[in-house]
Design a protein around this motif. Structure first.
Motif, PDB file in Angstrom:
ATOM      1  N   ALA A   8       0.837  -1.198   0.000  1.00  0.00           N
ATOM      2  CA  ALA A   8       0.000   0.000   0.000  1.00  0.00           C
ATOM      3  C   ALA A   8       0.874   1.252   0.000  1.00  0.00           C
ATOM      4  O   ALA A   8       1.910   1.315   0.677  1.00  0.00           O
ATOM      5  N   TYR A   9       0.440   2.261  -0.754  1.00  0.00           N
ATOM      6  CA  TYR A   9       1.230   3.491  -0.908  1.00  0.00           C
ATOM      7  C   TYR A   9       1.010   4.405   0.295  1.00  0.00           C
ATOM      8  O   TYR A   9      -0.114   4.773   0.623  1.00  0.00           O
ATOM      9  N   ASN A  10       2.107   4.750   0.968  1.00  0.00           N
ATOM     10  CA  ASN A  10       2.073   5.665   2.109  1.00  0.00           C
ATOM     11  C   ASN A  10       3.097   6.753   1.859  1.00  0.00           C
ATOM     12  O   ASN A  10       4.308   6.495   1.856  1.00  0.00           O
ATOM     13  N   SER A  11       2.625   7.972   1.622  1.00  0.00           N
ATOM     14  CA  SER A  11       3.529   9.060   1.267  1.00  0.00           C
ATOM     15  C   SER A  11       4.455   9.457   2.403  1.00  0.00           C
ATOM     16  O   SER A  11       5.445  10.166   2.184  1.00  0.00           O
ATOM     17  N   PHE A 171      -6.991   0.877  -9.951  1.00  0.00           N
ATOM     18  CA  PHE A 171      -6.175   1.405  -8.864  1.00  0.00           C
ATOM     19  C   PHE A 171      -6.693   0.779  -7.577  1.00  0.00           C
ATOM     20  O   PHE A 171      -7.856   0.974  -7.214  1.00  0.00           O
ATOM     21  N   ASN A 172      -5.854   0.040  -6.884  1.00  0.00           N
ATOM     22  CA  ASN A 172      -6.272  -0.630  -5.658  1.00  0.00           C
ATOM     23  C   ASN A 172      -5.610   0.049  -4.459  1.00  0.00           C
ATOM     24  O   ASN A 172      -4.397  -0.030  -4.282  1.00  0.00           O
ATOM     25  N   ARG A 173      -6.411   0.728  -3.662  1.00  0.00           N
ATOM     26  CA  ARG A 173      -5.890   1.464  -2.504  1.00  0.00           C
ATOM     27  C   ARG A 173      -5.380   0.522  -1.426  1.00  0.00           C
ATOM     28  O   ARG A 173      -4.329   0.761  -0.833  1.00  0.00           O
ATOM     29  N   GLN A 174      -6.081  -0.570  -1.186  1.00  0.00           N
ATOM     30  CA  GLN A 174      -5.723  -1.453  -0.075  1.00  0.00           C
ATOM     31  C   GLN A 174      -4.455  -2.252  -0.345  1.00  0.00           C
ATOM     32  O   GLN A 174      -3.659  -2.473   0.553  1.00  0.00           O
ATOM     33  N   PHE A 249      -5.558  13.825  -7.333  1.00  0.00           N
ATOM     34  CA  PHE A 249      -6.635  12.957  -6.847  1.00  0.00           C
ATOM     35  C   PHE A 249      -6.182  11.502  -6.768  1.00  0.00           C
ATOM     36  O   PHE A 249      -6.462  10.805  -5.793  1.00  0.00           O
ATOM     37  N   ILE A 250      -5.479  11.025  -7.800  1.00  0.00           N
ATOM     38  CA  ILE A 250      -5.014   9.634  -7.818  1.00  0.00           C
ATOM     39  C   ILE A 250      -4.067   9.380  -6.660  1.00  0.00           C
ATOM     40  O   ILE A 250      -4.170   8.366  -5.953  1.00  0.00           O
ATOM     41  N   GLN A 251      -3.118  10.301  -6.442  1.00  0.00           N
ATOM     42  CA  GLN A 251      -2.187  10.132  -5.323  1.00  0.00           C
ATOM     43  C   GLN A 251      -2.916  10.159  -3.987  1.00  0.00           C
ATOM     44  O   GLN A 251      -2.619   9.367  -3.081  1.00  0.00           O
ATOM     45  N   CYS A 252      -3.888  11.054  -3.871  1.00  0.00           N
ATOM     46  CA  CYS A 252      -4.653  11.167  -2.635  1.00  0.00           C
ATOM     47  C   CYS A 252      -5.440   9.885  -2.372  1.00  0.00           C
ATOM     48  O   CYS A 252      -5.512   9.408  -1.233  1.00  0.00           O
ATOM     49  N   TYR A 253      -6.015   9.321  -3.426  1.00  0.00           N
ATOM     50  CA  TYR A 253      -6.779   8.084  -3.268  1.00  0.00           C
ATOM     51  C   TYR A 253      -5.874   6.928  -2.856  1.00  0.00           C
ATOM     52  O   TYR A 253      -6.227   6.131  -1.981  1.00  0.00           O
ATOM     53  N   MET A 254      -4.713   6.804  -3.466  1.00  0.00           N
ATOM     54  CA  MET A 254      -3.828   5.681  -3.190  1.00  0.00           C
ATOM     55  C   MET A 254      -3.076   5.835  -1.869  1.00  0.00           C
ATOM     56  O   MET A 254      -2.591   4.845  -1.311  1.00  0.00           O
ATOM     57  N   ASP A 255      -2.970   7.046  -1.336  1.00  0.00           N
ATOM     58  CA  ASP A 255      -2.181   7.318  -0.143  1.00  0.00           C
ATOM     59  C   ASP A 255      -2.955   6.918   1.114  1.00  0.00           C
ATOM     60  O   ASP A 255      -3.921   7.585   1.507  1.00  0.00           O
ATOM     61  N   VAL A 256      -2.535   5.838   1.767  1.00  0.00           N
ATOM     62  CA  VAL A 256      -3.252   5.344   2.949  1.00  0.00           C
ATOM     63  C   VAL A 256      -2.916   6.144   4.205  1.00  0.00           C
ATOM     64  O   VAL A 256      -3.483   5.874   5.266  1.00  0.00           O
TER      65      VAL A 256
END
Length: 327
Positions: A8-11, A171-174, A249-256
């Motif tokens: 999972a992507y965590n900025s 795009f899978n956030r989890q 928006f894409i980065q915000c959605y993927m950022d857990v």
């Protein structure tokens, strides 16, 4: 409540990514053509205008009633899936539209032509009957059947398999994975979000206007295909700033590390996302804030939100690749 996967992507905790070693054919081609690479950055709750307008509270409530409250949307706390029409489906839709035009309009002109030619042919009844039968057998009936089948399948929601759209990418956030699919839901490739470079593409139209797009290209593989992220927007052409907001928006959605973007399409899944649920509990956000809103208030709210848009790239740049090499 679901938990996040190891990719999972965590900025806030990005491990430095190694520079690319494989030949990046698609990325090199795009950048050599004058396209611009967009950096990862600290995101904010800034959303493209069309994502506000695509779904309204009234339309959402209608879909909930149609499915007796068990409405599953392809945008939720787990993934965003983008579907496109199948090739045979697009061809069939074209044939159905052509058949409708022939049945309604061409038949009318055929009747007028027959009425005019009948006296001119010295009232040749056998010729009139023969030409009418040929038209009915070879033109009218086939077109009428195609049009009738299309109307029935549309009204009763029993579309043929080739009329159903196919899954193109996800795009899978989890899990943090970005996946591109082949026809038949076969995976073409799937990689962590942080391994992709984002490219803002541009090309002039025939009328001289500039058309922008957004393409995600894998950094470490020489794939000839990328993720056409601009398909998240329903309009064919959007201004440059809207594409920058889409990347945000894409980065915000993927950022857990931060909550889901606060839009109607994702509201139903906010309680099921750990980070978002924690933030909403702290702020006291109403679970159905958008879905129970009336149309007039919704339109006024999004107009005020759009007017307060900051600079799309105002966020601090995140160094994803430790030593990025030239393409």
């Amino acid at each position: 409540m679901s938990s996040y996967g190891p990719n999972a992507y965590n900025s806030q905790t990005i491990a430095p990514q190694p520079p690319a070693k494989a030949k990046r054919r698609l990325l090199s081609k795009l950048l050599s053509a004058g396209q611009a690479a967009l950096p990862f950055h600290r995101t904010h709750q800034q959303i493209p205008q069309s994502l506000w307008e695509d779904m309204t509270p009234e339309r959402w409530r209608e879909m909930e009633q149609r499915h007796d409250g068990d409405f599953q949307y392809n945008w939720n706390e787990q993934f965003i899936q983008i579907y496109v029409p199948q090739l045979w489906g697009r061809l069939y839709l074209f044939l159905a539209a052509l058949a409708k035009v022939i049945v309604i309009y061409f038949t009318f002109f055929f009747i007028i032509t027959q009425c005019i030619s009948f006296p001119l042919s010295d009232y040749d009844v056998p010729f009139l009957i023969h030409s009418s039968v040929l038209y009915l057998e070879w033109i009218f009936l086939p077109c009428a059947l195609i049009w009738a089948q299309f109307e029935l399948s549309t009204n009763f929601r029993t579309n043929l398999w080739f009329l159903r759209p196919r899954l193109l990418f996800e795009f899978n956030r989890q899990t943090g994975m970005v996946t591109l699919y082949r026809p038949g839901r076969l995976v073409r490739f799937s990689h962590p979000f942080v391994e992709f470079d984002c490219v803002l593409t541009s090309a002039p139209t025939q009328l001289g206007f500039m058309r922008y797009g957004l393409m995600l290209v894998h950094r470490y593989q020489g794939y000839r295909r990328g993720i056409p992220a601009a398909l998240l927007l329903t309009k064919l052409s959007e201004p440059r700033d809207e594409m920058l907001r889409l990347w945000n928006f894409i980065q915000c959605y993927m950022d857990v590390s931060q909550p889901l973007p606060d839009i109607l399409a994702l509201e139903a899944g906010r309680l099921n996302d750990p980070t978002t649920a924690k933030v909403d509990k702290k702020t006291g956000r109403t679970p159905r804030y958008w879905r129970d809103m009336d149309e007039a208030t919704f339109a006024q709210t999004i107009r005020q939100t759009v007017r307060t848009y900051p600079d799309p790239m105002m966020g601090e740049t995140i160094p994803v690749v430790a030593d990025r090499e030239s393409c």
